[in-house]
Design a protein around this motif. Structure first.
Motif, PDB file in Angstrom:
ATOM      1  N   TRP A   2     -13.204   6.796   0.178  1.00 41.49           N
ATOM      2  CA  TRP A   2     -12.763   7.069   1.543  1.00 41.49           C
ATOM      3  C   TRP A   2     -13.954   7.497   2.386  1.00 41.49           C
ATOM      4  O   TRP A   2     -14.878   8.129   1.874  1.00 41.49           O
ATOM      5  CB  TRP A   2     -11.746   8.218   1.546  1.00 41.49           C
ATOM      6  N   ASP A  44      -9.381   4.322   4.394  1.00 40.58           N
ATOM      7  CA  ASP A  44      -9.266   3.992   2.971  1.00 40.58           C
ATOM      8  C   ASP A  44     -10.053   2.700   2.745  1.00 40.58           C
ATOM      9  O   ASP A  44      -9.736   1.669   3.342  1.00 40.58           O
ATOM     10  CB  ASP A  44      -7.773   3.787   2.656  1.00 40.58           C
ATOM     11  N   HIS A  60      -3.523   9.431   1.620  1.00 42.98           N
ATOM     12  CA  HIS A  60      -2.795   8.306   2.212  1.00 42.98           C
ATOM     13  C   HIS A  60      -1.916   8.750   3.375  1.00 42.98           C
ATOM     14  O   HIS A  60      -1.831   8.064   4.393  1.00 42.98           O
ATOM     15  CB  HIS A  60      -1.970   7.571   1.152  1.00 42.98           C
ATOM     16  N   HIS A  73       0.835  -1.201   0.000  1.00 41.77           N
ATOM     17  CA  HIS A  73       0.000   0.000   0.000  1.00 41.77           C
ATOM     18  C   HIS A  73       0.876   1.260   0.000  1.00 41.77           C
ATOM     19  O   HIS A  73       0.612   2.219  -0.733  1.00 41.77           O
ATOM     20  CB  HIS A  73      -0.912  -0.029   1.232  1.00 41.77           C
ATOM     21  N   HIS A 119      -7.487  -2.248  -2.472  1.00 36.02           N
ATOM     22  CA  HIS A 119      -6.060  -2.486  -2.203  1.00 36.02           C
ATOM     23  C   HIS A 119      -5.707  -2.297  -0.728  1.00 36.02           C
ATOM     24  O   HIS A 119      -4.660  -2.739  -0.283  1.00 36.02           O
ATOM     25  CB  HIS A 119      -5.168  -1.617  -3.119  1.00 36.02           C
TER      26      HIS A 119
HETATM   27 MN    MN Z   1      -5.044   3.303  -0.662  1.00 38.80          MN
END
Ligand code: MN
Length: 201
Positions: free
Chosen positions: A131, A165, A81, A26, A169
């Motif tokens: 998100w 998140d 992120h 990630h 992924h």
């Molecule tokens: Mn992400």
């Protein structure tokens, strides 16, 4: 100034809730990938590359049309992120029941339990990639908002306090399609002290 902040802990710091391999991929592939693509998009625009990232993202109309989508997606990914990593810590931290955050949660959601239920339901309900954020508005009122892609709540005038998140992924290696289980376990990792510091008093 565009930079990729270091991960604030080791790849295995969020075990067992988020596994080492997921954190490593990630951060080193996804997060760094957004950074690399943003740098590439801004390569021909040195004046833009010098600006603070959030200024670019909240003023997209001033970004040339040919790179606007790339800046929005990759710049949003870079910013979100970093905020996501900084919302967690090893084993999580306790919410100070006497603090401003706890008081604001009780005031605006009725109780902490009601807030937790509403936040988890919102994160589980995001369709596709996106998100879920705890935000406050200019009056300090808290609310929960979800955004698609890597869009940020600041664009709509909200200041983020906490984020999860829910792109696949973020959890697929360990949880596959079981996003609600990921959300429940992620909840154990929240750094409430960091979230509290984001409240402007
Ligand atoms: Mn992400």
């Amino acid at each position: 100034m565009i930079a990729l902040p270091p991960l604030p802990y080791s790849y295995d710091a969020l075990e067992p809730h988020i596994d080492k391999l997921t954190v490593e991929i990630h951060y080193t592939k996804h997060h760094k990938g957004y950074y690399d693509k943003l740098v590439a998009a801004l390569a021909g625009y040195p004046d833009l590359a010098k600006k603070p990232l959030l200024q670019l993202l909240t003023g997209l109309s001033e970004v040339p049309a040919e790179i606007r989508t790339s800046v929005r997606n990759n710049g949003g990914g870079l910013w979100a992120h970093t905020f996501f990593w900084e919302s967690m810590c090893h084993n999580g931290s306790l919410l100070d029941p006497e603090g401003n955050l706890a008081r604001a949660i009780s005031r605006d959601f009725g109780s902490f339990e009601a807030f937790e239920k509403q936040f988890k339901a919102a994160a589980a309900a995001v369709f596709g990639s996106g998100w879920t954020w705890l935000v406050h508005d200019t009056q300090g009122k808290l609310s929960i908002r979800s955004t698609p892609g890597h869009d940020l709540p600041q664009v709509d005038g909200f200041e983020p306090l906490l984020v999860i998140d829910v792109w696949e992924h973020a959890y697929y290696l360990k949880y596959q399609n079981r996003r609600p289980e990921f959300i429940d376990n992620w909840w154990q990792l929240i750094d409430w002290a960091a979230v509290e510091k984001r409240i402007k008093t």
